[in-house]
Scaffold this active site. Structure first.
Site, mmCIF file in Angstrom:
data_model
loop_
_atom_site.group_PDB
_atom_site.id
_atom_site.type_symbol
_atom_site.label_atom_id
_atom_site.label_comp_id
_atom_site.label_asym_id
_atom_site.label_seq_id
_atom_site.Cartn_x
_atom_site.Cartn_y
_atom_site.Cartn_z
ATOM 1 N N CYS A 2 36.886 47.468 55.757
ATOM 2 C CA CYS A 2 36.092 48.190 56.369
ATOM 3 C C CYS A 2 36.465 49.744 56.230
ATOM 4 O O CYS A 2 37.799 50.142 56.359
ATOM 5 C CB CYS A 2 36.002 47.827 57.841
ATOM 6 N N ARG A 27 36.500 51.571 49.297
ATOM 7 C CA ARG A 27 37.478 50.765 49.713
ATOM 8 C C ARG A 27 36.934 49.337 49.954
ATOM 9 O O ARG A 27 37.430 48.049 50.309
ATOM 10 C CB ARG A 27 37.607 50.951 51.467
ATOM 11 N N TRP A 75 33.561 45.193 55.465
ATOM 12 C CA TRP A 75 33.950 43.880 54.657
ATOM 13 C C TRP A 75 34.334 42.939 55.458
ATOM 14 O O TRP A 75 35.140 42.609 56.247
ATOM 15 C CB TRP A 75 35.493 44.402 54.134
ATOM 16 N N ASN A 99 37.495 48.793 62.802
ATOM 17 C CA ASN A 99 38.184 48.280 61.687
ATOM 18 C C ASN A 99 39.446 47.381 62.079
ATOM 19 O O ASN A 99 40.081 47.666 63.379
ATOM 20 C CB ASN A 99 38.949 49.211 60.799
ATOM 21 N N GLY A 100 39.730 46.444 61.548
ATOM 22 C CA GLY A 100 40.764 45.419 62.010
ATOM 23 C C GLY A 100 40.455 44.295 62.575
ATOM 24 O O GLY A 100 39.160 43.609 62.337
ATOM 25 N N GLU A 480 53.421 34.436 36.860
ATOM 26 C CA GLU A 480 52.321 35.816 37.257
ATOM 27 C C GLU A 480 53.273 37.164 36.950
ATOM 28 O O GLU A 480 52.771 38.026 36.746
ATOM 29 C CB GLU A 480 52.504 35.686 38.908
ATOM 30 N N LYS A 484 51.231 39.880 34.731
ATOM 31 C CA LYS A 484 51.338 41.318 34.862
ATOM 32 C C LYS A 484 51.754 42.308 33.887
ATOM 33 O O LYS A 484 50.943 43.123 33.521
ATOM 34 C CB LYS A 484 51.972 41.680 36.188
ATOM 35 N N GLU A 487 49.274 42.140 30.879
ATOM 36 C CA GLU A 487 48.061 42.811 31.202
ATOM 37 C C GLU A 487 48.124 44.375 31.220
ATOM 38 O O GLU A 487 47.107 44.983 30.845
ATOM 39 C CB GLU A 487 47.676 42.465 32.784
ATOM 40 N N HIS A 503 65.002 23.742 25.349
ATOM 41 C CA HIS A 503 64.067 22.854 24.542
ATOM 42 C C HIS A 503 63.170 23.608 23.469
ATOM 43 O O HIS A 503 62.307 23.052 23.022
ATOM 44 C CB HIS A 503 63.489 22.193 25.502
ATOM 45 N N LYS A 599 37.269 43.052 35.999
ATOM 46 C CA LYS A 599 37.921 42.668 37.232
ATOM 47 C C LYS A 599 37.438 41.049 37.568
ATOM 48 O O LYS A 599 37.882 40.570 38.161
ATOM 49 C CB LYS A 599 37.892 43.888 38.411
HETATM 50 C C1 F6R Z 1 45.152 39.007 36.734
HETATM 51 C C2 F6R Z 1 43.834 38.703 37.130
HETATM 52 C C3 F6R Z 1 43.241 37.642 36.822
HETATM 53 C C4 F6R Z 1 42.229 36.860 37.793
HETATM 54 C C5 F6R Z 1 41.331 35.827 37.058
HETATM 55 C C6 F6R Z 1 40.490 35.021 38.322
HETATM 56 O O1 F6R Z 1 45.597 40.064 37.382
HETATM 57 O O2 F6R Z 1 43.331 39.292 38.262
HETATM 58 O O3 F6R Z 1 43.843 36.704 36.009
HETATM 59 O O4 F6R Z 1 42.994 36.386 38.654
HETATM 60 O O5 F6R Z 1 40.363 36.529 36.304
HETATM 61 O O6 F6R Z 1 39.770 35.977 38.923
HETATM 62 P P1 F6R Z 1 39.363 35.381 40.480
HETATM 63 O O7 F6R Z 1 40.511 35.170 41.224
HETATM 64 O O8 F6R Z 1 38.306 36.568 40.980
HETATM 65 O O9 F6R Z 1 38.613 34.044 40.302
#
Ligand code: F6R
Length: 604
Positions: A2, A27, A75, A99-100, A480, A484, A487, A503, A599
Site C-alpha cells: 500500500c 509499489r 494492495w 498501511n500495514g 532456485e 536466479k 535468469e 552419478h 514477470k
Molecule cells: C523466476 C520467476 C518465475 C516464476 C514463474 C511462476 O524468478 O519468477 O520462475 O516463479 O513464472 O510465476 P508465478 O509464481 O506468478 O506463478
C-alpha cells in the site's frame, strides 16, 4: 504494497493527492481512494483498479483554498480488492488511511460491534477510525483520542487520520511501516510512504521513527515519541532523482527486494503466529478433513518453493506430499483422488499452466487451496481457499522476496497441518514458532556479507557452467540459486542434489566448473561435505556456503551460526540471490528486466 499520501495546504488538494498516488504506483495496488476535508465538509472518492478510474470519478470535484487531504493505494491483504475495502475508511466524522496490518483488529472489531458500531468493510483498517471515534466521544479531544487509539493498536502501521473535530489537522502515527513528512518554504506539509511523491514539492523531509505519532496543521508539526515525549523533527534534504527514490537508493529493484525480505517476512507472519499455534483466519480447518495427501503444483520459482514445502509437510505434518511442475501435470493424464488436497502456488495467481491445473483439480472434484501474492487474481477467485503471502509487488523479474514469503508461509502451513493431525508434539510446535520469529533476522543483509560477495563475484564470470548443490530442502534452494543465476547472468547453471553428482555430472568437474555448495551445519553436514570433497578432489572450483569453516573450497562464504537448518536455509537464500545479482551487474546485464523473460507468464 500500500501507499499513503497526505497534504495540508492551500493548493489544489485533489490534484496533489492524485499526483502523489501516481508516484506510488510502482509499489503495486488494486484500488485507490482520497478524502478531502475543507470548511468542515468531507468529500471522499474510491475506485478499484488503476488510478485513471479514480481520476475519472473525481473529475468534477474541485478543491479550492485551504484543505487537508489523505490518499491511499491499497494492495489487498484483509478482504478483497473492492470499493468498500478501499481506503480511506469512514467513521461518523473522520476518515483514515493505513498501511500495514493491525494484528488485534478482530478483538477490537468484536468489542466495537458489541457496542453497536457497524462495519462497512472487511479490512483491519476500519477498526482504527471507529476506535478513534469511540475514544473521541469519551475524551472530547481529538489528539488525546488519537493517542489513546494508537496505544490500543498492535501490529504494523503508518496511519493518517482526518476528522471534523479538528478540521485543519492531520493526525499521524508510524509503527513498522514507512512514512515521512515533507515541508517547503510556502508552509505546506506533505505526507507519503516514500520520497517520490514529495520530490518537486518539498525541500526537506523528516522520516518518522517507529513509535512516532502526532499532528500537523498549517502552523504546526508536532511529533511525539512512543514514550509520549515531544520531539523535534529531524529534517534532511530531499533527493531529486525519482527513479533512484523508487528504488530507495538501491541500484536495481531486485537488490531492493533482496534487502526488503527481512521486513516483508514480518508481514507474512503478522497475526498468524500465536505462542502455541499457527493461525490462518482465512481458511477453515475442515479443508483438511479426510485429506491423506497434499499435491503441490506450480512453475519456476514457485515450483521450487513447493518442492521445499514437500520436505516440511512430510517431516512435520507427516502427510504424503507430491510436487508437480504445472506444464507437465496438465498434459500427463494424472490420477487424482478426492482425499488429496490440491495446492497451487503462484506469485501472480495468473500463470497459465498453473491456472489450468487448478481447473483440472476442480473438475476432478478435489479440494483446492492457492498460496498467492495477489488477491482477486484468477487463481484466488477459482480455488476453494486462499492464503496470501503478503510480499507486496515484486518489480524485479527474477523473483526473490516472493520466494522467501512462499517458503515461510509453507513452513507455517506445515505446522498448522501438523497441529491438526497431532503429528508434532506441542513443545516442538512452540519451538518451530520461535524459529519462525527468527527468520526476519536471518534475512538481514549485512554490509560485510554484501561486500564479500561483490568482491568474490569477479572470479565467476566465465567458465563452462555452475552447479548449485545441496541435500534435502537445500536441494530446492540449489535449484532456485541456479535459476536466479541463469535468469539474470545468462550463464549456464544447474541445481543438483549433492549426492547425485557422482552419478554423472561429476564427469564435468574441472577448474572451469563452478560449484556453489550449500553446507548447512544442522542438516546432513557430513554427507554434504563428502560430496563437495569429491568435487574438490577433481579440481572443480568451489564456493562453499556454510557456518562451519571448510578448507577444501576456493571461496568460502560464512553464514552465522544459527540453531536450526531452516534459519540456515534463509541465510543461504540471501547469499545465492546476492551472488546472482553481483555476477549479473558485473556482466553489465539489465538485472530487473532480463532478456526473454516476462514477470507474469499468461501463455502456455
Ligand atoms: C523466476 C520467476 C518465475 C516464476 C514463474 C511462476 O524468478 O519468477 O520462475 O516463479 O513464472 O510465476 P508465478 O509464481 O506468478 O506463478
Amino acid at each position: 504494497m500500500c501507499g499513503i499520501v497526505g497534504y495540508v495546504g492551500k493548493k489544489n488538494t485533489k490534484e496533489i493527492l492524485l499526483d502523489g498516488l501516481k508516484e506510488l504506483e510502482y509499489r503495486g495496488y488494486d484500488s485507490a481512494g482520497i478524502a478531502v476535508l475543507s470548511n468542515n465538509k468531507f468529500e471522499s472518492f474510491k475506485a478499484i483498479g488503476k488510478l485513471v478510474n479514480l481520476q475519472e470519478k473525481t473529475k468534477d470535484f474541485i478543491t479550492e483554498g485551504f484543505a487537508v487531504g489523505i490518499g491511499h493505494t491499497r494492495w489487498a491483504t484483509h478482504g478483497k480488492p473492492t470499493e468498500l475495502n478501499a481506503h480511506p475508511h469512514l467513521g461518523e466524522n473522520s476518515y483514515v488511511v493505513h498501511n500495514g496490518i493491525i494484528e488485534n483488529y478482530s478483538t477490537l472489531k468484536k468489542e466495537l460491534m458489541e457496542s453497536g458500531v457497524q462495519f462497512l468493510s472487511q479490512t483491519d483498517t476500519e477498526v482504527i477510525v471507529h476506535q478513534f471515534e469511540k475514544n473521541l466521544k469519551s475524551m472530547h479531544n481529538a489528539f488525546e483520542a488519537f493517542r489513546a487509539t494508537i496505544q490500543e493498536l498492535e501490529g504494523a502501521f503508518a496511519i493518517l487520520l482526518v476528522t471534523k473535530a479538528e478540521d485543519k489537522t492531520i493526525f499521524f502515527a508510524k509503527q513498522g511501516s514507512p512514512m515521512l513528512v515533507g515541508i517547503n518554504a510556502e508552509g505546506e506539509k506533505y505526507f507519503a510512504s516514500s520520497d517520490t511523491p514529495l520530490i518537486g514539492h518539498c525541500t526537506d523531509v523528516n522520516y518518522f521513527e517507529d513509535g512516532d505519532y502526532g499532528f500537523v496543521s498549517a502552523e504546526e508539526l508536532s511529533i511525539f515519541s512512543k514514550d509520549g515525549e515531544k520531539k523535534a523533527p529531524h529534517f534532511s534534504k530531499l533527493s531529486t532523482d525519482k527513479l533512484s527514490a523508487q528504488k530507495d537508493g538501491y541500484r536495481f529493484f531486485m537488490e531492493k527486494e533482496i534487502y526488503e525480505q527481512s521486513d516483508v517476512i514480518v508481514d507474512t507472519m503478522m497475526g498468524r503466529l500465536s505462542d502455541e499455534e499457527i493461525l490462518f483466519d482465512e481458511i477453515d480447518k475442515s479443508l483438511f478433513d479426510g485429506i491423506h495427501e497434499i499435491k503441490l503444483c506450480a512453475c519456476g520459482t514457485s515450483y521450487h518453493a513447493a518442492l521445499s514445502a514437500s520436505y516440511l509437510f512430510e517431516r512435520y505434518a507427516k502427510i504424503k506430499t507430491s510436487v508437480e511442475i504445472a506444464s507437465e501435470f496438465r498434459y500427463r493424464e494424472p490420477i487424482m483422488t478426492k482425499d488429496t488436497l490440491f495446492v497451487v502456488i503462484s506469485q501472480s495467481g495468473e500463470t497459465a499452466d498453473t491456472l489450468e491445473t487448478l481447473k483440472m483439480a476442480k473438475k476432478a472434484g478435489l479440494r483446492t487451496l492457492v498460496i498467492c501474492n495477489v488477491d482477486n487474481s484468477s487463481m484466488v477467485r477459482l480455488s476453494d481457499a486462499s492464503i496470501l503471502t503478503r510480499a507486496g509487488i515484486e518489480k524485479g523479474v527474477a523473483s526473490t522476496k516472493a520466494f522467501a514469503t512462499q517458503v515461510t508461509l509453507f513452513w507455517m502451513l506445515t505446522l498448522y497441518v501438523a497441529k491438526l493431525r497431532g503429528a508434532l508434539k506441542k513443545e516442538e510446535i512452540i519451538r518451530q514458532i520461535s524459529l519462525l520469529r527468527e527468520v526476519p533476522a536471518s534475512l538481514i543483509v549485512t554490509d560485510e556479507l554484501h561486500e564479500k560477495i561483490k568482491r568474490l563475484s569477479k572470479r565467476y564470470l566465465h567458465g563452462h557452467g555452475f552447479f548449485f548443490i545441496g541435500r534435502d530442502i537445500f536441494f530446492p534452494l540449489a535449484l532456485e540459486g541456479a535459476l536466479k543465476l541463469k535468469e539474470i547472468s545468462y550463464l549456464h547453471a544447474e541445481g543438483y542434489p549433492s549426492g547425485e553428482m557422482k552419478h554423472g555430472p561429476i564427469a564435468l568437474a574441472d577448474p572451469e566448473l563452478f560449484t556453489i555448495a550449500l553446507l548447512p551445519q544442522h542438516l546432513l553436514y557430513e554427507k554434504s561435505k563428502s560430496n563437495v570433497e569429491e568435487l574438490s578432489a577433481r579440481d572443480s572450483t568451489i564456493c562453499a556456503i556454510s557456518p562451519l569453516e571448510f578448507n577444501k573450497a576456493d571461496d568460502f562464504i560464512k553464514i552465522s551460526t544459527c540453531r536450526d537448518y531452516m534459519l540456515e536455509f534463509f541465510e543461504m537464500m540471501v547469499v545465492v540471490q546476492l551472488i546472482s545479482l553481483e555476477i549479473s551487474i558485473r556482466l553489465g546485464n539489465d538485472v530487473d528486466m532480463p532478456r526473454n523473460l516476462a514477470k507474469s507468464v499468461t501463455v502456455e
